[in-house]
Design a protein around this motif. Structure first.
Motif, PDB file in Angstrom:
ATOM      1  N   PRO A 129       0.822  -1.215   0.000  1.00 53.25           N
ATOM      2  CA  PRO A 129       0.000   0.000   0.000  1.00 53.25           C
ATOM      3  C   PRO A 129       0.852   1.260   0.000  1.00 53.25           C
ATOM      4  CG  PRO A 129       0.045  -0.931   2.203  1.00 53.25           C
ATOM      5  CD  PRO A 129       0.793  -1.900   1.314  1.00 53.25           C
ATOM      6  N   ASN A 130       1.528   1.472  -1.112  1.00 55.43           N
ATOM      7  CA  ASN A 130       2.472   2.577  -1.240  1.00 55.43           C
ATOM      8  C   ASN A 130       1.839   3.682  -2.087  1.00 55.43           C
ATOM      9  OD1 ASN A 130       4.616   4.307  -2.023  1.00 55.43           O
ATOM     10  ND2 ASN A 130       6.104   2.665  -1.724  1.00 55.43           N
ATOM     11  N   LYS A 131       1.434   4.760  -1.452  1.00 54.60           N
ATOM     12  CA  LYS A 131       0.765   5.851  -2.156  1.00 54.60           C
ATOM     13  C   LYS A 131       1.681   6.517  -3.167  1.00 54.60           C
ATOM     14  CE  LYS A 131      -2.251   9.827  -1.278  1.00 54.60           C
ATOM     15  NZ  LYS A 131      -1.675  10.655  -2.360  1.00 54.60           N
ATOM     16  N   ASP A 132       2.976   6.553  -2.900  1.00 52.75           N
ATOM     17  CA  ASP A 132       3.903   7.180  -3.839  1.00 52.75           C
ATOM     18  C   ASP A 132       3.898   6.456  -5.180  1.00 52.75           C
ATOM     19  OD1 ASP A 132       4.618   9.071  -1.971  1.00 52.75           O
ATOM     20  OD2 ASP A 132       6.385   7.967  -1.266  1.00 52.75           O
ATOM     21  N   ILE A 133       3.831   5.128  -5.136  1.00 54.85           N
ATOM     22  CA  ILE A 133       3.792   4.349  -6.376  1.00 54.85           C
ATOM     23  C   ILE A 133       2.515   4.648  -7.146  1.00 54.85           C
ATOM     24  CG2 ILE A 133       3.485   2.000  -7.270  1.00 54.85           C
ATOM     25  CD1 ILE A 133       5.604   1.063  -5.346  1.00 54.85           C
ATOM     26  N   VAL A 134       1.393   4.686  -6.439  1.00 55.04           N
ATOM     27  CA  VAL A 134       0.108   4.972  -7.082  1.00 55.04           C
ATOM     28  C   VAL A 134       0.127   6.358  -7.723  1.00 55.04           C
ATOM     29  CG1 VAL A 134      -2.366   5.252  -6.707  1.00 55.04           C
ATOM     30  CG2 VAL A 134      -1.126   3.434  -5.512  1.00 55.04           C
ATOM     31  N   ASP A 135       0.573   7.352  -6.988  1.00 54.36           N
ATOM     32  CA  ASP A 135       0.609   8.721  -7.514  1.00 54.36           C
ATOM     33  C   ASP A 135       1.562   8.828  -8.702  1.00 54.36           C
ATOM     34  OD1 ASP A 135      -1.173   9.467  -5.560  1.00 54.36           O
ATOM     35  OD2 ASP A 135       0.346  10.346  -4.234  1.00 54.36           O
ATOM     36  N   SER A 136       2.704   8.171  -8.609  1.00 56.17           N
ATOM     37  CA  SER A 136       3.672   8.227  -9.710  1.00 56.17           C
ATOM     38  C   SER A 136       3.118   7.583 -10.974  1.00 56.17           C
ATOM     39  CB  SER A 136       4.980   7.535  -9.303  1.00 56.17           C
ATOM     40  OG  SER A 136       5.633   8.250  -8.285  1.00 56.17           O
ATOM     41  N   TRP A 137       2.375   6.512 -10.805  1.00 54.81           N
ATOM     42  CA  TRP A 137       1.751   5.835 -11.951  1.00 54.81           C
ATOM     43  C   TRP A 137       0.768   6.774 -12.653  1.00 54.81           C
ATOM     44  CZ3 TRP A 137       2.171   1.082 -14.378  1.00 54.81           C
ATOM     45  CH2 TRP A 137       1.118   0.707 -15.214  1.00 54.81           C
ATOM     46  N   HIS A 138      -0.102   7.406 -11.878  1.00 51.59           N
ATOM     47  CA  HIS A 138      -1.075   8.330 -12.458  1.00 51.59           C
ATOM     48  C   HIS A 138      -0.371   9.486 -13.158  1.00 51.59           C
ATOM     49  CE1 HIS A 138      -4.197   6.034 -10.702  1.00 51.59           C
ATOM     50  NE2 HIS A 138      -4.190   6.583  -9.492  1.00 51.59           N
ATOM     51  N   GLU A 139       0.671  10.018 -12.544  1.00 52.70           N
ATOM     52  CA  GLU A 139       1.395  11.139 -13.132  1.00 52.70           C
ATOM     53  C   GLU A 139       2.094  10.740 -14.422  1.00 52.70           C
ATOM     54  OE1 GLU A 139       3.993  12.436 -10.055  1.00 52.70           O
ATOM     55  OE2 GLU A 139       2.367  13.143  -8.754  1.00 52.70           O
ATOM     56  N   ALA A 140       2.679   9.531 -14.433  1.00 51.79           N
ATOM     57  CA  ALA A 140       3.378   9.067 -15.632  1.00 51.79           C
ATOM     58  C   ALA A 140       2.409   8.887 -16.792  1.00 51.79           C
ATOM     59  CB  ALA A 140       4.104   7.752 -15.328  1.00 51.79           C
ATOM     60  N   ARG A 141       1.211   8.429 -16.513  1.00 52.81           N
ATOM     61  CA  ARG A 141       0.226   8.266 -17.584  1.00 52.81           C
ATOM     62  C   ARG A 141      -0.253   9.623 -18.103  1.00 52.81           C
ATOM     63  NH1 ARG A 141      -2.077   3.580 -18.813  1.00 52.81           N
ATOM     64  NH2 ARG A 141      -4.084   4.561 -19.295  1.00 52.81           N
ATOM     65  N   ARG A 142      -0.523  10.525 -17.190  1.00 51.23           N
ATOM     66  CA  ARG A 142      -0.980  11.850 -17.626  1.00 51.23           C
ATOM     67  C   ARG A 142       0.090  12.557 -18.466  1.00 51.23           C
ATOM     68  NH1 ARG A 142      -2.547  12.334 -11.998  1.00 51.23           N
ATOM     69  NH2 ARG A 142      -4.746  11.767 -11.760  1.00 51.23           N
ATOM     70  N   ALA A 143       1.352  12.319 -18.133  1.00 46.93           N
ATOM     71  CA  ALA A 143       2.440  12.961 -18.865  1.00 46.93           C
ATOM     72  C   ALA A 143       2.505  12.500 -20.312  1.00 46.93           C
ATOM     73  CB  ALA A 143       3.779  12.675 -18.172  1.00 46.93           C
ATOM     74  N   THR A 144       1.967  11.331 -20.601  1.00 51.43           N
ATOM     75  CA  THR A 144       1.959  10.822 -21.980  1.00 51.43           C
ATOM     76  C   THR A 144       0.603  11.009 -22.644  1.00 51.43           C
ATOM     77  OG1 THR A 144       1.392   8.596 -21.178  1.00 51.43           O
ATOM     78  CG2 THR A 144       3.735   9.112 -21.459  1.00 51.43           C
ATOM     79  N   GLY A 145      -0.303  11.735 -21.978  1.00 55.44           N
ATOM     80  CA  GLY A 145      -1.607  12.005 -22.552  1.00 55.44           C
ATOM     81  C   GLY A 145      -2.634  10.916 -22.343  1.00 55.44           C
ATOM     82  N   LEU A 146      -2.313   9.913 -21.523  1.00 54.07           N
ATOM     83  CA  LEU A 146      -3.247   8.823 -21.238  1.00 54.07           C
ATOM     84  C   LEU A 146      -4.090   9.162 -20.013  1.00 54.07           C
ATOM     85  CD1 LEU A 146      -0.741   5.865 -21.712  1.00 54.07           C
ATOM     86  CD2 LEU A 146      -2.639   6.463 -23.245  1.00 54.07           C
ATOM     87  N   PRO A 147      -5.249   8.526 -19.859  1.00 53.37           N
ATOM     88  CA  PRO A 147      -6.051   8.769 -18.654  1.00 53.37           C
ATOM     89  C   PRO A 147      -5.255   8.430 -17.407  1.00 53.37           C
ATOM     90  CG  PRO A 147      -7.298   7.530 -20.294  1.00 53.37           C
ATOM     91  CD  PRO A 147      -5.890   7.579 -20.782  1.00 53.37           C
ATOM     92  N   GLY A 148      -5.273   9.305 -16.433  1.00 49.91           N
ATOM     93  CA  GLY A 148      -4.466   9.095 -15.238  1.00 49.91           C
ATOM     94  C   GLY A 148      -5.141   8.228 -14.201  1.00 49.91           C
ATOM     95  N   ASP A 149      -6.443   8.368 -14.063  1.00 52.02           N
ATOM     96  CA  ASP A 149      -7.151   7.665 -12.998  1.00 52.02           C
ATOM     97  C   ASP A 149      -7.654   6.307 -13.499  1.00 52.02           C
ATOM     98  OD1 ASP A 149      -6.751   9.758 -11.220  1.00 52.02           O
ATOM     99  OD2 ASP A 149      -8.492  10.825 -11.994  1.00 52.02           O
ATOM    100  N   VAL A 150      -6.828   5.300 -13.358  1.00 52.87           N
ATOM    101  CA  VAL A 150      -7.182   3.950 -13.785  1.00 52.87           C
ATOM    102  C   VAL A 150      -7.230   3.038 -12.561  1.00 52.87           C
ATOM    103  CG1 VAL A 150      -6.173   4.257 -16.071  1.00 52.87           C
ATOM    104  CG2 VAL A 150      -4.751   3.399 -14.215  1.00 52.87           C
ATOM    105  N   ARG A 151      -7.536   1.793 -12.772  1.00 53.99           N
ATOM    106  CA  ARG A 151      -7.663   0.868 -11.658  1.00 53.99           C
ATOM    107  C   ARG A 151      -6.305   0.541 -11.062  1.00 53.99           C
ATOM    108  NH1 ARG A 151     -12.256  -3.479 -13.465  1.00 53.99           N
ATOM    109  NH2 ARG A 151     -12.070  -4.095 -11.266  1.00 53.99           N
ATOM    110  N   VAL A 152      -6.285   0.471  -9.748  1.00 56.17           N
ATOM    111  CA  VAL A 152      -5.069   0.126  -9.006  1.00 56.17           C
ATOM    112  C   VAL A 152      -5.410  -1.104  -8.173  1.00 56.17           C
ATOM    113  CG1 VAL A 152      -3.352   0.906  -7.342  1.00 56.17           C
ATOM    114  CG2 VAL A 152      -4.401   2.551  -8.917  1.00 56.17           C
ATOM    115  N   ILE A 153      -4.767  -2.222  -8.495  1.00 58.80           N
ATOM    116  CA  ILE A 153      -5.171  -3.512  -7.942  1.00 58.80           C
ATOM    117  C   ILE A 153      -4.111  -4.010  -6.973  1.00 58.80           C
ATOM    118  CG2 ILE A 153      -5.910  -5.849  -8.515  1.00 58.80           C
ATOM    119  CD1 ILE A 153      -5.859  -4.040 -11.512  1.00 58.80           C
TER     120      ILE A 153
END
Length: 328
Positions: free
Chosen positions: A193-217
């Motif tokens: 349960p690492n929030k930094d990983i989740v936030d970094s994933w969303h940011e990396a997707r947004r930086a490439t123009g992809l939807p940022g808020d996706v499922r986190v499993i």
């Protein structure tokens, strides 16, 4: 709303039992089910390792509602990515669009069986990156020829392509893997349960123009039992490998290696990291760390085959009610 799932642990149960548990888990109210994909159990005391894809095919026909995931499949050594693409497409058809392909860079425990050299972490990530690209290409139903750094595909085509494309979820553990897989995968898989990983994933997707808020499993082991001492003993017997962490676990090649690496892990050590016993509120508290970190989907592992039926019959329903209430 947070979704809660049930884990089909192929390391601790036989194939028929897993299908039966899958049906019961759907009936009791779980939202989705994930299956491990192992050739070996971590510890000999777990005692099982049926072929996950056969089990999932049976589960797809035996259930009607729950979403299904591999958690996770390594498409680089034991399986060629072209074969994984075919398996995933077929399972999606059988599941009527309920399947998500969870992929990861693998563990030596399962991949060494085909006699190939175990690569470094960086190379495993590069192999997984190329494998995902091949799976994406084949999923179009078009003829594919591929000659990459690690894989070749010679005039391959999927003849049975599902109407619903198979989503891909990628397992990551740090910044390098996030940078590699956020642009390629649809969803994120993480085991802590690492929030930094989740936030970094969303940011990396947004930086490439992809939807940022996706499922986190995510996934968390629990050991519910009316008797706490019995729960702690069972968790220690079958899940003490968990104490090593993935940096160690991914490189050990055999159950004997895990036995040796965990010989000094005590029952109290396991009980400190895994909620054990009948206290549902304590289990909810442990699981809450995941939704607080931004996880949308949390799969529960009930440790031990011998505890599954009682857990599903007596504890799962009340636990799900508490989880849904607490996570609102």
């Amino acid at each position: 709303m947070t979704r809660f799932g049930y884990t089909l642990m192929t390391e601790q149960s036989g194939p028929k039992e897993l299908v039966r548990y899958a049906v019961s888990a759907e009936q009791v109210g779980f939202d989705f089910e994930v299956s491990s994909d192992h050739y070996f159990p971590w510890l000999s005391s777990q005692g099982h390792a049926p072929y996950a894809w056969s089990v999932l095919g049976a589960v797809a026909h035996a259930t009607e509602r729950v979403e299904l995931f591999t958690y996770v499949t390594c498409p680089t050594l034991r399986y060629h990515p072209a074969i994984v693409a075919q398996k995933a497409a077929t399972l999606q058809i059988l599941a009527d669009g309920r399947f998500t392909l969870g992929l990861g860079s693998g563990e030596n425990l399962n991949e060494h069986v085909v006699g190939k050299r175990w690569p470094t972490v960086a190379r495993r990530h590069e192999m997984l990156r190329e494998a995902i690209q091949i799976i994406r290409e084949l999923s179009t139903g078009e003829l594919v020829d591929w000659k990459g750094e690690y894989f070749e595909v010679d005039s391959a085509r999927l003849w049975d392509v599902p109407d619903t494309p198979v989503p891909i979820a990628a397992a990551v553990s740090g910044e390098r893997s996030i940078e590699t897989f956020a642009p390629l995968a649809d969803h994120l898989i993480a085991v802590e349960p690492n929030k930094d990983i989740v936030d970094s994933w969303h940011e990396a997707r947004r930086a490439t123009g992809l939807p940022g808020d996706v499922r986190v499993i995510g996934q968390i082991p629990i050991c519910w039992d009316p008797d706490r001492d019995a729960a702690v003993a069972r968790a220690h017997d079958q899940f003490r490998w968990f104490a090593g962490g993935w940096a160690v676990n991914s490189d050990l090649p055999t159950t004997a290696g895990f036995e040796g690496a965990t010989q000094f892990v005590k029952p109290d050590d396991v009980a400190e990291s895994i909620p054990c016993g009948p206290d549902l509120d304590a289990i909810v508290e442990a699981i809450s760390e995941y939704w607080k970190a931004g996880f949308t989907d949390i799969a529960l592992v009930q440790i031990g085959d011998e505890g599954q039926e009682l857990f599903l019959k007596e504890a799962a329903g009340p636990l799900l009610e508490k989880l849904r209430s607490a996570s609102k």
